[in-house]
Design a protein around this motif. Structure first.
Motif, PDB file in Angstrom:
ATOM      1  N   CYS A1555       0.838  -1.207   0.000  1.00 45.02           N
ATOM      2  CA  CYS A1555       0.000   0.000   0.000  1.00 45.02           C
ATOM      3  C   CYS A1555       0.866   1.247   0.000  1.00 45.02           C
ATOM      4  N   THR A1556       1.909   1.230   0.851  1.00 48.40           N
ATOM      5  CA  THR A1556       2.763   2.422   0.921  1.00 48.40           C
ATOM      6  C   THR A1556       3.376   2.698  -0.443  1.00 48.40           C
ATOM      7  N   ASP A1557       3.847   1.643  -1.117  1.00 46.61           N
ATOM      8  CA  ASP A1557       4.436   1.831  -2.442  1.00 46.61           C
ATOM      9  C   ASP A1557       3.431   2.466  -3.401  1.00 46.61           C
ATOM     10  N   ARG A1558       2.229   1.920  -3.383  1.00 45.26           N
ATOM     11  CA  ARG A1558       1.220   2.439  -4.302  1.00 45.26           C
ATOM     12  C   ARG A1558       0.887   3.888  -3.976  1.00 45.26           C
ATOM     13  N   PHE A1559       0.769   4.156  -2.678  1.00 40.75           N
ATOM     14  CA  PHE A1559       0.454   5.522  -2.241  1.00 40.75           C
ATOM     15  C   PHE A1559       1.537   6.482  -2.741  1.00 40.75           C
ATOM     16  N   HIS A1560       2.784   6.083  -2.524  1.00 46.46           N
ATOM     17  CA  HIS A1560       3.878   6.980  -2.938  1.00 46.46           C
ATOM     18  C   HIS A1560       3.977   7.091  -4.451  1.00 46.46           C
ATOM     19  N   LEU A1561       3.617   6.023  -5.153  1.00 42.94           N
ATOM     20  CA  LEU A1561       3.654   6.071  -6.612  1.00 42.94           C
ATOM     21  C   LEU A1561       2.687   7.155  -7.107  1.00 42.94           C
ATOM     22  N   ILE A1562       1.466   7.090  -6.598  1.00 43.60           N
ATOM     23  CA  ILE A1562       0.459   8.063  -7.068  1.00 43.60           C
ATOM     24  C   ILE A1562       0.828   9.477  -6.632  1.00 43.60           C
ATOM     25  N   LEU A1563       1.227   9.561  -5.361  1.00 45.02           N
ATOM     26  CA  LEU A1563       1.568  10.887  -4.848  1.00 45.02           C
ATOM     27  C   LEU A1563       2.775  11.442  -5.592  1.00 45.02           C
ATOM     28  N   GLY A1564       3.756  10.583  -5.814  1.00 42.50           N
ATOM     29  CA  GLY A1564       4.994  11.040  -6.466  1.00 42.50           C
ATOM     30  C   GLY A1564       4.716  11.548  -7.868  1.00 42.50           C
ATOM     31  N   ALA A1584      -7.419  15.873 -13.887  1.00 39.59           N
ATOM     32  CA  ALA A1584      -7.410  14.443 -13.526  1.00 39.59           C
ATOM     33  C   ALA A1584      -6.459  14.202 -12.365  1.00 39.59           C
ATOM     34  N   CYS A1585      -5.328  14.863 -12.391  1.00 37.05           N
ATOM     35  CA  CYS A1585      -4.322  14.671 -11.344  1.00 37.05           C
ATOM     36  C   CYS A1585      -4.884  15.139  -9.990  1.00 37.05           C
ATOM     37  N   LEU A1586      -5.543  16.295  -9.985  1.00 35.00           N
ATOM     38  CA  LEU A1586      -6.107  16.805  -8.726  1.00 35.00           C
ATOM     39  C   LEU A1586      -7.241  15.900  -8.245  1.00 35.00           C
ATOM     40  N   HIS A1587      -8.049  15.422  -9.193  1.00 38.61           N
ATOM     41  CA  HIS A1587      -9.130  14.511  -8.782  1.00 38.61           C
ATOM     42  C   HIS A1587      -8.562  13.232  -8.192  1.00 38.61           C
ATOM     43  N   ALA A1588      -7.430  12.782  -8.745  1.00 36.99           N
ATOM     44  CA  ALA A1588      -6.801  11.569  -8.213  1.00 36.99           C
ATOM     45  C   ALA A1588      -6.381  11.810  -6.767  1.00 36.99           C
ATOM     46  N   LEU A1589      -5.802  12.977  -6.502  1.00 34.95           N
ATOM     47  CA  LEU A1589      -5.388  13.286  -5.126  1.00 34.95           C
ATOM     48  C   LEU A1589      -6.613  13.339  -4.211  1.00 34.95           C
TER      49      LEU A1589
END
Length: 2046
Positions: A1555-1564, A1584-1589
């Protein structure tokens, strides 16, 4: 000039003028008269006719100039045709007398000529009326011709043409005489006379049957003779004559009955072709004389005859038309090809002749097959050509299989067939190239066997055929990219297998090289691995070359050719093979000079040949590397390239001795070697070979002055060294024409061959300059000279001065030491190299050096300025100016000018005068007009004189050209000379004979330059300006009438300039008519001028231009050519037709621009017209089958009639304005449809609202709206999307996408709940389906995926079963791509499959996002709405259904999405991390193609990111099934294995880590993208990027991550702050604010959690010892950059100040409250402000108590500031949304726990009191002005303070007093809305539980409320508002009663009852009362009924004490007993809303 505008000539005004003005005046009068006569009534004309005729005839004697005589004649003709004709015979006799006159003096000539012209005009206009005088007239004219000079012969021919035209068949008696006369003129020495004679004969052949029957042979021979020594215009005119006559002979098989009496010789097609063929092969020498020469083999047809005949072939076929050509193509083809086979059957033919012959044949085929046939016919033609190739191949095979070697090579069959094959192959290539992907069926047709037949010819013994085959394959590959890789594989395979056949090695290596050259034209590329195969094969060929001497030359050449071609693939491919290339390069040259010496002594001529071939090849490969892979040329690589260079130069110096030793067989290889070396050196930076400068210079000097060069090829050397603008005064051949391809050979002169592929096989992979035509390198002997000239310029600029001087002197000597023709050649070369040197020096801002350098340079240039070769003079003039530029010394420039003056004054010969006059102009061009004005005057003076030298048109042309340059460069300094120059130009225009077209062209350039100089001044109204303007317009008019097309082009561009500067003064209708007439002119430059002008006109006044064109077409002028069918399809349609036929790139670009401008300004107004145009273009080509397919699907449509028409038009060409448009035109039409939709978007809203559109259409049928044409739009998109052409498919899909996006939301008025697009779902599905077949190219599939997702996401189709059709297409793609990068086709580059995979993933992402959004939006309302309604039951079902559809594939999709995101993350890493990237690439890209793949990732990552975030949110970041997860972990595709490949699969990560990896992938990815937004970042990506956040932070787990890592939060906030600063879009800013809010929530949760856990841990401990959590700890300090709260405040301030600048004290100038008017923000602005306030109110909760104290003042200031700035009074007492938000925020802040916390309590109390004071201060007038603030808003704010803070804030007396005063004041305001709200607020205060707060208000305000209510008796309420006031007042009193203590309650009830009873009405009044009073009565009664039982004792007391009241009450109760029963429930019902609203208000703010 106004005086000239009368019917009769104003003779008084005329007599007062000077000579020049007289001519102008006359011309202007005649121009005016021409228009006037047509507009005047017949009777008026007849009245003045006699006087007019006299005036016109008297003008004949005043020697009128050419334009004047033409107009004069025209007017006479018009006058007689309108008026009476009885005096016409006198006029004719008078003219005849003038012609008979014996006066031969030059001054009398104009009169004679005028008479001739008048006769022509009279007969043309009056025709058969004059039949009886005509034989005498013609006899007289023909007699006069015998003694006439060239101008006379010219005018007589044109006059005869007019006479024939006017009389038609009646002129038969004189046909033979005229024919005889014209025959002699057709071979006249004056070219203009030849042209006129051709026009005359063209007119004659319309009636003179003998010309195309009995005399056909002699006409043909005559034309061939006329071609000899002809110029371009003669060839155009005579070929038109010849072609037309021959075509006529074939068409006229059925002469009418009258004619059949004459015996007519029937002519067959074979005979006609035989005739033309004779001309082509034997020229004008006829049949008999040729034979003797032929046997000797000396005769060679002159080139101009051959070129003329070539043009005649084209005219012949064009006249017969495309349908004829289709029927007779096979015959025609075999004849044309036979021309090259028998150029010289007996004698072996020279290479030069063959090349030129082939050019002509190619031109004929290109112009006929390429220009006349539609796509279907072209496919048939291609099959015919293929048959011809098979036949020729069989002949060759038969010979080649013959055992005897000698017979084989010497066989005439082979040599004869080779040229036929070359022409056939080139035309086949061109055909397929122009067909593009529409040729796919042709190549798939196995019966035609195109590919097999082409590849089989690769083994032909002739090298030219092998090259032509390779080029043909190149064309096929460019046209059909899907064939590129298979063809490449096939050729490579054959090359490997047939390594031992010399023909195969060269043939297939040419083919591979040509195919590699095609790669850059195919965006989808070839697989990366091919590069390695080719490199290995090339190395293998080079290494094995030595093994077999029979093959060594071929293998060496093939090896280097492959490597050189490989370089064109660019750095990405080449970087992998660079080391091997450098190694081979190093090995090909000897290491040291000593080795070179030993080499020389070894070997024989053959080994040297191979060696030179190899080294030349290596040089070529390196040259190719340097020019195509610039990015790889690092310092290090250059250092590795250099070592062999000195040796290469050494060999260059040794070549002559090698030649001596080994004989002349090495001559060609050594020339090629030289040229290759020079070319490479030109490309390399000169510093790299400094030490070799001397050696190279020596060799260059030797090359330039070599003794064995025979031909002076100035035509290819000099044009690049002359200024482009100067070339126009030279031969017209240098200008661009449609016949450039064949005319080029005449330019080069007879001894020189034109360019052809076999001269340089290496050019086969180069990017060709001219589109589809074959590369045409010149022979090495010529190209080595041009390379030497270029290189000389570079090196000479880099050597020292001494060397420079000596080399220039050496060159000067070499000219002196040669004689005759050789001297000319050497001079040409030397001057070229000097020009090249000066040009290079000027370009690099260098300096010539010391004074002694100037002498040799000057001597060289001056020698050339006096050369008889005009091109050389032109180049010398350029060099002369460059010399002054590089010396850069005023005195020297002045001296140069002086030399020119002196020469021009003394010289009398044409050469010197032309050369030096141009030198003067060039000097000005480079040094500007800054040089002294006295200098300018003398220049202008001399040029004036020269330009009037009528003895030499050349001198006039050059002098005027030079004058135009001076006018251009002098700019404003020229103003003093404008008037004299203009009158000179007009005088010359009126007097120079039309036969000297070149003088007129120069005059046109001068006029153009003058107009530019005058510029906007031309708009002025002063006398002098209007005179100048009239003269300019007059000049344009003269040029428009000139017969020469280039002069007409000048006229058009002058008018264009005038229109730009003074639009009101240019007559638009006549200009447009001139443009329309010339739209299809045979002259390219005229067409270009027309379009350049049109393009400018339509930018300003498109509608007017279009109208003028249509009016003109309706008047049906005879000039309008039939090509432009303006009457039916308007100017727009004519332009589209032209676009379809035109091949010139620049012209096509201009046509498109013009159409775009017209579309932009007119499409909305002429919607049906434009859509019909586009539809016609698209439908004209649609296959019959596809059209029927559309129609069967549209059964529900009403317009069946329309469909039927679409079906029939396929068969009937007549109804279509467009016949078989090419695919490029159809693509343009599809793009136009998209543009039209975009234009409508900015127009009326009815375009996208069907109900409104239909209504407006009913009101006025002229109204037209896009939505009414939806069926057409869909049909067009469908036709385009299902075409054979890939480009058209892409455009069609794009159109479909636009249609879906624009029309998806439009409801269908007839079926509520449905949308209008729903009926077209079958069409959409059918249009998309073909794009998902296996053979579709990836770019089309990618586009189709986008359309699929748009269609599903649009929500048009709600029924799942219907959706499944399209959904299924996406599912099939998903299965296809699941295997990752390995699965997809190997036809294209790997990046193409990346594109396709990502397009599919992006499409799914879009669908998933929409599904989730719909699911959410349907879930929310479900709670409130009962499910009984039908629509709701279907609603959620369908939306969940969409989510269900996606759900089935979600596990696969999420895996692939994460993989794609990981790829993207790796690809966006900075270059310094390159070493850490995975070696084999990512999930969907390979390491080698990562650069190309990046682009595709950039296009699709954003939506994938959003979808992934939504998916992770939906799982709540819980890893579903550990087993399943582990199974995925072993696959390298999942990002969970983050870059470690599958090998490390053993260490399985914990779910938390995953989960942490995925979280950091999206956030990064998000942060990386948002923090450095590129300028090209799309809105879509950012949103799209802001909606993803947002999605990410919707779930607790990621929030806890952000909350616990403060730095991360701050980083995110800073990034969002930057986004808000750089992007203005409100939607982006709102989305950013939403993310900020979530971050603050996360921080709050974190702080709460910490406090909670601390309390749990220290539960027993003392409260004091708890550590402070939250920002600001125990000090309250916030550190910028380290503080989340600070970052948030910055961001919110940014938003608030952007919307309300007054909040910024710096801007307003004082921190205090400034009196500014409150303002209402826009809707977006309000939303942003409200969002920011929400965030502000959340902030205290993130802080520690101390921290909260630090930020509170800011927060309060901003919140109250917003309240103050936006508190505007709105109607109905609404609060502005910003005010509502600020009140809500205030409530949040005031009720914050920090206000009660011990540590911060006192500070908060102080601050809150200050805040309240600020709000109270808002009321008080500042500076004496009262503010218009909304009292309700402020009162509500005060109420919020009173109710939400702790009592000690508001109970201090001073504040409390002010608050009470405000309430009192507000109660007095008359506005009912304000009063209602005040009562409501007071109610809430009175009910406040703490007496210390509420009592003071009660005491102060109740009395006034009671008073107000007691007024009711006196002032009855009149409307519902007043009624509501009373009701609210009563509610307040009732509430008081409830609150009051027992002892006071009775008094209150006693107050309340009388008031209520006073509202009651008695029976009499009740009937007549208003509804308001009735309501009041009911309200009171109801309340009394409630109060009575509640407080019965008080009630009884009051009743007892007041009988009147009691009586009134009883009466009311009794009277209403019945009605009350009914009314009570309803009155309850009516009260409910009232309650509701007050409750809502409370929840809103209080």
């Amino acid at each position: 000039m106004e005086l000239a505008h009368s019917l009769l000539l104003n003779e008084e005004a005329y007599d007062q003028l000077g000579e020049v003005q007289k001519a102008e005046f006359i011309f202007d009068w005649l121009r005016y008269l021409e228009k006037l006569l047509l507009a005047t009534s017949k009777s008026d004309v007849k009245e003045k006719q006699k006087a007019l005729v006299e005036q016109l005839l008297s003008l004949l004697n005043s020697s009128p100039g050419p334009p004047t005589r033409k107009l004069l004649a025209k007017n006479l003709g018009v006058l007689y045709s309108i008026g009476d004709t009885f005096s016409v015979y006198e006029t004719i006799d008078k003219c005849n007398d003038l012609i008979r006159s014996k006066d031969d003096s030059p001054s009398y000539l104009p009169t004679k000529l005028a008479a001739v012209v008048c006769l022509g005009s009279l007969y043309k206009k009056l025709g058969r009326i004059l039949v009886n005088t005509f034989t005498d007239t013609v006899g007289n004219i023909l007699k006069a011709m015998k003694s006439a000079e060239s101008q006379g012969r010219y005018e007589i021919m044109l006059s005869l043409q007019n006479i024939l035209n006017g009389l038609g068949a009646a002129a038969t008696p004189c046909h033979r005489d005229i024919y005889k006369a014209a025959k002699s003129c057709l071979t006249d020495r004056s070219m203009a006379v030849r042209c006129a004679a051709a026009k005359c004969l063209l007119e004659l052949q319309k009636e003179a049957i003998f010309m195309w029957s009995t005399d056909l042979d002699s006409v043909a021979t005559l034309c061939f003779k006329s071609f000899e020594g002809s110029n371009y215009d003669v060839r155009i005119s005579v070929s038109k004559l010849l072609g037309t006559v021959l075509a006529r002979a074939i068409i006229s098989k059925h002469p009418g009955a009258a004619v059949s009496r004459q015996s007519i010789r029937r002519v067959s097609l074979e005979e006609v072709l035989e005739l033309l063929g004779t001309g082509f092969l034997r020229g004008s020498s006829g049949f008999l004389r040729a034979s003797g020469d032929m046997l000797k083999g000396t005769s060679s047809v002159s080139r101009d005859v051959r070129v003329g005949v070539t043009q005649a072939y084209v005219v012949f076929v064009s006249t017969l038309g495309g349908t004829w050509l289709e029927k007779n193509f096979a015959t025609f083809l075999s004849h044309i090809l036979s021309l090259v086979s028998q150029l010289h059957p007996k004698a072996t033919q020279t290479q030069t002749d063959a090349v030129c012959g082939r050019r002509c044949v190619s031109f004929i085929l290109r112009a006929t097959v390429g220009g006349l046939l539609g796509e279907k016919a072209q496919i048939a033609a291609a099959k015919d050509i293929c048959q011809a190739i098979w036949k020729l191949k069989k002949v060759v095979d038969a010979v080649m299989n013959d055992g005897n070697m000698e017979i084989r090579l010497g066989s005439t069959d082979v040599t004869a067939s080779q040229h036929m094959l070359v022409c056939a192959l080139q035309e086949l290539g061109n055909l397929i190239y122009s067909l593009g992907t529409t040729a796919a069926p042709l190549l798939q047709d196995s019966s035609a066997g195109i590919l097999d037949s082409v590849i089989s010819v690769i083994l032909h013994p002739s090298i030219s055929v092998r090259l032509a085959t390779a080029w043909c394959l190149h064309c096929i590959a460019v046209a059909l990219p899907s064939y590129l890789t298979p063809l490449l594989d096939r050729c490579l395979e054959r090359l490997t297998v047939l390594k031992s056949s010399p023909e195969a090695v060269t043939g297939f290596s040419f083919a591979v090289a040509a195919l590699l050259g095609a790669v850059k034209h195919c965006p989808l590329g070839i697989p990366h691995g091919k590069g390695k195969i080719i490199m290995t094969l090339a190395e293998d060929l080079l290494c094995s070359a030595v093994q077999n001497s029979r093959l060594s030359a071929q293998r060496t050449q093939a090896g280097w050719l492959l490597i050189a071609a490989l370089m064109t693939l660019g750095p990405a491919v080449v970087s992998h093979h660079l080391a091997r290339l450098l190694l081979l390069w190093k090995c090909v040259f000897p290491v040291s000079p000593k080795d070179l010496e030993t080499e020389k002594s070894r070997g024989d001529s053959f080994t040297w040949q191979v060696t030179l071939e190899g080294r030349a090849g290596a040089l070529c490969a390196v040259k190719s590397f340097v020019s195509h892979c610039g990015d790889l040329l690092t310092e290090e690589v250059i250092q590795r390239l250099l070592p062999p260079l000195p040796c290469a130069v050494d060999l260059l110096t040794q070549l002559s001795s090698v030649l001596k030793t080994y004989g002349s067989t090495l001559k060609m290889p050594s020339v090629v070697y030289r040229q290759r070396l020079y070319e490479l050196l030109i490309l390399l930076p000169p510093e790299t070979y400094e030490e070799n400068f001397c050696a190279i210079l020596k060799e260059l000097a030797a090359d330039l002055t070599a003794s064995d060069i025979q031909v002076a090829a100035s035509a290819f050397l000099l044009p690049p060294l002359c200024h482009q603008d100067d070339l126009v005064i030279l031969s017209p051949l240098l200008q661009e024409t449609d016949h450039r391809f064949i005319e080029e050979q005449l330019l080069l002169g007879n001894g020189i061959a034109c360019g052809s592929l076999e001269y340089d096989p290496y050019s086969i992979y180069e990017k060709d300059v001219e589109g589809d035509s074959v590369p045409k390198p010149l022979s090495p002997v010529l190209s080595v000279i041009s390379s030497a000239v270029k290189l000389f310029g570079v090196i000479c600029a880099h050597v020292g001065e001494a060397q420079r001087l000596s080399i220039l002197e050496q060159l000067l000597d070499s000219i002196k030491h040669t004689k005759g023709a050789r001297q000319q050649v050497v001079q040409l070369h030397v001057v070229s190299s000097l020009s090249s040197f000066l040009k290079y020096l000027a370009g690099s801002k260098g300096n010539l050096g010391s004074e002694e350098m100037r002498k040799p340079a000057l001597a060289l240039v001056m020698g050339a300025l006096e050369s008889p070769n005009p091109l050389l003079r032109c180049a010398a003039a350029e060099a002369w100016a460059r010399l002054a530029q590089v010396v850069n010394d005023g005195a020297f420039t002045a001296a140069l000018a002086q030399v020119s003056f002196d020469k021009l004054k003394s010289a009398r010969d044409v050469v010197t005068r032309t050369g030096y006059s141009l030198a003067l102009g060039s000097l000005h061009r480079y040094l500007g007009g800054i040089s002294s004005s006295q200098h300018l005057s003398s220049c202008v003076g001399i040029l004036y004189t020269l330009s009037q030298d009528s003895t030499s048109p050349d001198v006039q042309t050059w002098a005027l050209h030079s004058l135009s340059l001076i006018i251009d460069s002098a700019g404003p300094l020229y103003h003093m000379h404008v008037e004299p120059t203009l009158s000179l130009i007009i005088m010359l225009l009126l007097n120079v004979p039309p036969t000297h077209a070149e003088v007129h062209q120069s005059l046109g350039r001068c006029l153009n330059a003058l107009i530019t100089t005058l510029g906007p001044e031309l708009q002025g109204n002063s006398i002098s300006i209007s005179t100048l303007r009239t003269s300019c317009l007059l000049g344009c008019a003269v040029m428009q009438d000139n017969p020469d097309c280039l002069v007409q082009a000048q006229a058009i561009s002058c008018l264009q300039q005038l229109h730009m500067f003074a639009p009101r003064h240019v007559n638009l209708s006549s200009l447009v008519s001139c443009l329309c007439v010339n739209l299809c002119s045979p002259y390219l430059l005229l067409r270009r001028a027309v379009l350049a002008c049109l393009r400018q006109l339509v930018q300003r006044e498109a509608a007017e231009v279009s109208e003028h064109a249509v009016l003109l077409a309706k008047d049906n002028r005879e000039e309008l050519t039939s090509d432009a069918n303006i009457r039916e399809v308007g100017l727009e349609g004519a332009l589209l037709t032209l676009l379809d036929k035109e091949t010139d790139q620049k012209l096509c670009h201009d046509i498109k621009e013009t159409l775009n401008h017209m579309l932009t300004s007119m499409a909305v107004d002429k919607l049906s017209f434009w859509l019909k145009l586009c539809k016609d273009v698209l439908a004209a080509s649609a296959d019959f089958t596809t059209v029927t397919c559309v129609d069967t699907m549209q059964e529900e449509e009403g317009d069946k009639g329309d469909d039927a028409s679409v079906l029939t038009t396929g068969n009937d060409d007549k109804s279509f304005p467009f016949t078989n448009p090419r695919w490029a035109t159809r693509v343009f039409a599809a793009e136009c449809v998209c543009r039209i939709i975009n234009q409508c978007e900015n127009a009326h809203s009815a375009h996208f609202d069907i109900a409104l559109a239909q209504e407006m259409k009913k009101r006025d049928s002229r109204n037209d709206f896009l939505v009414l044409h939806l069926a057409d739009l869909i049909r067009m998109a469908f036709m385009a999307a299902t075409d054979h052409s890939d480009q058209l498919r892409l455009s069609g899909l794009e159109t479909l996408l636009v249609v879906i996006r624009r029309f998806a939301a439009i409801p269908e008025p007839e079926f509520p709940g449905h949308v209008i697009l729903e009926q077209y779902q079958a069409n959409v599905g059918a249009a998309l389906r073909p794009a998902f077949t296996s053979e579709t190219p990836p770019d089309v599939t990618a586009k189709a995926c986008q359309v699929c997702s748009a269609w599903i996401a649009s929500g048009v189709v709600s029924d799942l079963n219907d959706l499944r059709r399209v959904h299924q297409l996406l599912v099939s793609s998903l299965t296809k791509i699941q295997a990752g990068k390995e699965a997809l086709s190997h036809l294209y580059n790997e990046s193409a499959s990346t594109m396709e995979i990502l397009a599919v993933l992006k499409a799914w992402a879009e669908v998933y996002i929409i599904a989730v959004e719909r699911h959410k939006s349907h879930r929310q309302p479900l709670k409130t709405i009962p499910c009984s309604e039908e629509s709701v039951r279907n609603g959620p079902h369908s939306t969940d259904g969409l989510l269900d559809l996606v759900h089935t594939d979600l596990s696969t999709l999420s895996r692939l999405w994460l993989a794609a995101l990981q790829d993207f993350a790796l690809l966006t890493l900075p270059s310094e991390f390159a070493s850490q990237l995975p070696v084999e690439g990512g999930a969907f890209y390979t390491a080698e193609t990562s650069e190309n793949a990046k682009l595709h990732y950039y296009n699709s990552w954003a939506l994938i990111l959003h979808a992934t975030a939504l998916w992770l949110t939906s799982t709540g970041f819980v890893v579903a099934d550990p087993d399943e997860e582990a199974a995925h972990l072993s696959r390298p595709v999942t990002p969970t294995s983050m870059c470690q490949g599958s090998s490390s699969g053993a260490t399985v990560k914990s779910p938390e880590d995953v989960c942490t990896d995925r979280f950091h992938l999206i956030l990064g990815i998000s942060v990386e993208f948002l923090c450095s937004l590129r300028s090209d970042a799309t809105m879509e990506s950012i949103t799209a990027c802001l909606h993803a956040l947002q999605a990410l932070l919707d779930v607790p787990w990621p929030r806890s991550k952000i909350g616990s890592d403060q730095d991360l939060g701050i980083e995110l906030l800073n990034v969002l702050h930057r986004v808000i600063l750089t992007r203005e879009s409100p939607s982006i800013q709102l989305a950013s604010l939403e993310v900020v809010r979530q971050i603050i929530c996360a921080a709050q949760e974190h702080v709460k959690e910490k406090r909670r856990s601390a309390e749990v841990d220290d539960g027993a401990a003392e409260k004091e010892t708890l550590p402070e959590f939250g920002e600001g700890k125990d000090t309250g300090g916030l550190v910028p950059g380290k503080s989340l709260v600070f970052a948030t405040l910055e961001l919110c301030v940014c938003i608030l100040v952007r919307q309300l600048p007054e909040l910024n004290p710096k801007l307003t100038g004082s921190p205090g409250v400034k009196a500014t008017k409150p303002q209402v923000l826009s809707e977006d602005g309000s939303r942003l402000v409200s969002a920011a306030l929400v965030i502000l109110s959340e902030l205290p909760a993130v802080c520690s108590p101390e921290g909260s104290i630090s930020i509170l003042p800011t927060i309060l200031y901003l919140t109250i500031g917003v309240l103050r700035e936006t508190a505007v009074k709105l109607p109905g007492g609404q609060l502005p949304s910003t005010v509502a938000a600020s009140l809500q925020a205030l409530k949040g802040i005031l009720s914050s726990p920090m206000a009660r916390a011990e540590k911060s309590h006192s500070a908060w109390t102080d601050l809150l009191r200050s805040a309240l004071t600020t709000i109270l201060d808002c009321w008080d007038p500042v500076d004496g002005t009262h503010q218009e603030l909304d009292e309700i808003s402020l009162l509500t704010a005060i109420t919020v303070f009173i109710l939400s803070t702790s009592p000690e804030v508001t109970t201090i007396p001073c504040l409390q007093k002010r608050c009470i005063e405000k309430f009192k004041a507000t109660l007095e305001i008359k506005d009912p809305v304000v009063q209602i709200k005040t009562y409501q607020l007071l109610l809430s205060i009175f009910q406040y539980p703490n007496p210390s707060v509420s009592y003071p208000y009660i005491y102060s305000l109740v009395s006034s409320i009671v008073e107000k209510l007691q007024e009711i008796d006196k002032r009855k309420p009149e409307d519902t508002a007043e009624l509501q006031i009373f009701q609210e007042g009563i509610k307040v009193l009732q509430a008081l009663v409830a609150i009051a203590e027992e002892q006071h309650r009775s008094q209150l009830v006693a107050c309340l009852l009388p008031i209520l009873i006073s509202f009651l009405l008695d029976d009499n009044d009740l009937g007549s009362a208003t509804s308001v009073m009735k309501n009041l009565h009911d309200f009171a009664l109801q309340n009394l009924m409630q109060i009575g039982p509640q407080y019965s004792s008080v009630f009884k007391n009051v009743m007892a004490s007041s009988p009147a009241l009691k009586a009134r009450l009883e009466a009311a109760i009794k009277g209403n007993q019945e009605s009350v029963k009914i009314k009570i429930p309803t009155s309850k019902h009516t009260k409910n809303p009232g309650k509701n609203t007050s409750i809502q208000l409370k929840t809103n703010f209080l």
